[in-house]
Motif scaffolding. Structure first.
Motif, short mmCIF file in Angstrom:
data_model
loop_
_atom_site.label_atom_id
_atom_site.label_comp_id
_atom_site.label_asym_id
_atom_site.label_seq_id
_atom_site.Cartn_x
_atom_site.Cartn_y
_atom_site.Cartn_z
N LEU A 62 0.75 -1.19 -0.02
CA LEU A 62 0.10 0.03 0.20
C LEU A 62 1.10 1.26 -0.04
N PHE A 63 0.76 2.24 -0.93
CA PHE A 63 1.20 3.52 -0.93
C PHE A 63 0.73 4.64 -1.72
N SER A 64 0.99 5.64 -1.58
CA SER A 64 0.20 6.71 -2.13
C SER A 64 0.87 7.45 -3.07
N SER A 65 -0.10 8.29 -3.81
CA SER A 65 0.33 8.98 -5.02
C SER A 65 1.62 10.11 -4.72
N GLU A 66 1.49 10.56 -3.64
CA GLU A 66 2.77 11.41 -3.22
C GLU A 66 4.20 10.52 -3.17
N GLN A 67 3.89 9.41 -2.56
CA GLN A 67 5.19 8.51 -2.47
C GLN A 67 5.57 8.08 -3.72
N LEU A 68 4.64 7.63 -4.83
CA LEU A 68 4.89 7.39 -6.17
C LEU A 68 5.69 8.41 -6.76
N ARG A 69 5.29 9.42 -6.72
CA ARG A 69 5.98 10.76 -7.22
C ARG A 69 7.51 10.79 -6.71
N THR A 70 7.68 10.63 -5.36
CA THR A 70 9.11 10.50 -4.97
C THR A 70 9.60 9.36 -5.55
N LEU A 71 9.16 8.36 -5.92
CA LEU A 71 9.68 7.20 -6.65
C LEU A 71 10.29 7.60 -8.14
N ALA A 72 9.26 8.21 -8.60
CA ALA A 72 9.43 8.79 -9.90
C ALA A 72 10.89 9.66 -10.06
N LEU A 73 11.05 10.47 -8.83
CA LEU A 73 11.93 11.45 -8.85
C LEU A 73 13.33 10.82 -8.59
N ILE A 74 13.38 9.75 -7.61
CA ILE A 74 14.48 8.95 -7.59
C ILE A 74 14.91 8.33 -9.01
N ALA A 75 13.85 7.74 -9.58
CA ALA A 75 14.21 7.01 -10.90
C ALA A 75 14.94 7.93 -12.00
N ASP A 76 14.50 9.19 -12.03
CA ASP A 76 15.01 10.22 -12.62
C ASP A 76 16.45 10.76 -12.57
N GLN A 77 16.50 11.16 -11.03
CA GLN A 77 17.85 11.82 -10.44
C GLN A 77 18.60 10.60 -10.17
N TYR A 78 18.45 9.78 -9.78
CA TYR A 78 19.65 8.71 -9.22
C TYR A 78 19.69 7.43 -9.97
N ASP A 79 18.77 6.93 -10.95
CA ASP A 79 18.57 5.83 -11.77
C ASP A 79 18.60 6.15 -13.13
#
Length: 571
Positions: A62-79
């Protein structure tokens, strides 16, 4: 969903600071790798074939839209612009730099996420039903228990160095959607005759080198006694589990060696001593339940007329052209699930596009689009499934067409949920240093061979799972059709299993014979599927046809695909 309190946030923030110092000392050479390795594993950081991989926990999926946006940020900036959702309801980033991992953990901490205990010989991320709280067949919402056990198990000092990793699955519905029997411990929640919440405990399940289904060792345990009983269970395992042999260190080996009855007897004895020797604070209290359960109340549902999803779809589909109408109706049939609340439905967003991305992968652009969809259509919450797809749990039926049209723009509406190309696959040899063979090219080749949606829908439910090594991260043992990569003298070969299943009729697949070259697999799959279609009774599912016929006709068909010059390798 659960919101961190001061204790939760302080623990995660302190963990980030500790790891930042550990990474600094590793980089400057004052902390050698042999000492750093257990520390990084405690924070979900692996060193894979090409780079470091960070595994992030999504507790009980279970996770939130805000958390998913952070995962997207990590994907772009660090992966490299994407993440990989796993069968353990986690997400993995496969290309991170060591020096940047503390920054990634700090970004996660801002949105109440972490990577604690996603690796190492400890209690791993607790998994559950992706439709918890909304499933029509649910006896009890398992999420409060999941959260209580997450808090109980996090950084538990007694169980930080178990003989091997330890996995829990928790179910609260008539249908098991958690692969309960293939976990070290499976907890099946239900109500007794007095309408009290109790749990059946299964122990000793697992896949990997020795696949075994868990055994029932405790029936109708009152929910509040879970911490003491599980403590007793883990103490028995911690005491007698094999530490001299990594391949025999899982609890399934101990349960098999002792026998389920003797293992249960030893747990009961340890539990009795624990209860006699400690106060009641070893168990959960009603106050603790109330504290956690308040985060899992129903959202602000509207009062809507109850309608069948197909009836709603037919009404809306009239405005579409023929090809779109067919696609939408198929999506309703395969990707839309029943809901507890009249007028609502749950929607599965497919992360299995045919041949264009690895199963379970989502790009950062898709993550942001999905977060927007969650905000617009599902109260800002999401779920990740064991099958590596995502779920919007609370969608108004009257908005299904709008959602479908919006999700289609991000290639998220392939109507193949539960079909042959809804493949579960681990990252395999493309990334994992443990893998014997690649998984992703095999998945791609099979998806390309079976790209006709008309044909897939005619075939009906078939699960196909692929693992790149015997560790079975792709859960090939419980696929109706399983594919296992094996190494033979430096070459990649693939072993086929048939007859596996998950759910209430869980079973372990059987190896049909010698392994195949990668190039042979599409033809092998075609032969297996053709045998099914030629022998099925009306709309009989694959697994039922297999159980009725047995392995022989499928095996004979698979090996007829070989030409005489092709070498057969005996595994």
């Amino acid at each position: 969903m659960y919101k961190y309190d001061y204790i939760d946030q302080t623990l995660v923030d302190q963990r980030v600071a500790q790891f930042k110092d550990q990474v600094k000392r590793r980089l400057d050479g004052t902390l050698p790798e042999e000492e750093f390795r257990p520390l990084r594993l405690q924070n979900g950081l692996y060193h894979q074939r090409h780079a470091y991989m960070l595994r992030v926990a999504i507790p009980y999926g279970l996770f939130s839209s805000e958390q998913l946006r952070t995962l997207a940020l990590i994907a772009d900036q660090y992966d490299r612009g994407y993440g990989h959702f796993t069968t353990r309801q986690n997400i993995q980033f496969n290309w991170v730099e060591l020096e940047q991992t503390p920054d990634i953990l700090a970004e996660l901490a801002k949105v109440e996420m972490h990577a604690i205990q996603t690796s190492g010989n400890c209690i791993r991320n607790i998994t559950s039903d992706p439709f918890a709280g909304v499933a029509g067949d649910e006896f009890v919402d398992p999420r409060p228990i999941c959260e209580l056990l997450r808090q109980w198990s996090t950084l538990h000092p007694e169980f930080a160095y178990l003989p091997r990793k330890f996995k829990f699955a928790i179910n609260g519905s008539a249908e098991d959607r958690t692969v309960l029997l293939c976990h070290d411990v499976g907890i099946n929640l239900k109500k007794n005759a007095a309408n009290e919440l109790v749990a059946d405990i299964f122990a000793g399940g697992g896949m990997g080198r020795t696949p075994i289904l868990g055994a029932l060792i405790k029936e109708a345990l009152p929910w509040n006694l879970l911490p003491s009983y599980l403590t007793a269970l883990l103490r028995v395992y911690n005491r007698f589990g094999r530490r001299d042999n990594i391949y025999k260190a899982r609890i399934k080996i101990l349960v098999k060696a002792l026998g389920p009855a003797e293992f249960a007897r030893q747990v009961e004895g340890e539990w009795l001593q624990l209860q006699n020797g400690q106060s009641n604070d070893v168990n959960f209290t009603q106050a603790e339940w109330d504290r956690v359960a308040q985060h899992f109340t129903k959202p602000a549902y509207k009062v809507l007329p109850p309608q069948a999803d197909l009836a709603v779809a037919t009404q809306f589909a009239a405005q579409l052209d023929e090809s779109e109408r067919i696609g939408f109706l198929r999506w309703i049939e395969r990707n839309v699930k029943a809901h507890q609340v009249p007028g609502y439905a749950s929607v599965v967003l497919s992360l299995k596009p045919h041949g264009t991305a690895a199963p379970g992968d989502a790009s950062s652009a898709q993550m942001r689009a999905i977060a927007d969809l969650a905000d617009r259509y599902s109260f800002g919450e999401l779920r990740v499934t064991h099958e590596q797809n995502l779920v919007l749990a609370d969608v108004e039926q009257r908005e299904l067409l709008q959602l479908w049209q919006a999700a289609k723009k991000s290639n998220l509406v392939l109507p193949n949920i539960g079909l042959l190309t809804d493949i579960i696959a681990c990252p395999g040899g493309d990334f994992c240093s443990l893998a014997n063979a690649k998984s992703l090219p095999i998945a791609k080749a099979i998806q390309e061979r079976f790209d006709d949606l008309d044909y897939l829908h005619d075939l009906g439910d078939i699960s196909l799972n692929i693992s790149g090594c015997i560790n079975s991260c792709g859960h090939h043992h419980v696929g109706n059709i399983g594919v296992l990569g094996v190494d033979k003298d430096g070459e990649e070969w693939y072993q086929i299993t048939l007859g596996g299943d998950q759910g209430n009729q869980a079973s372990i697949g059987k190896v049909i014979g010698p392994s195949f070259y990668a190039s042979e697999l599409p033809d092998v799959m075609t032969s297996i599927i053709n045998t099914f279609t030629q022998n099925r009774d009306q709309d009989e599912p694959f697994i039922e046809t297999y159980r009725r016929l047995g392995v022989v006709p499928f095996k004979e068909a698979a090996y007829r695909t070989r030409t005489p010059h092709q070498e057969t390798r005996v595994d």
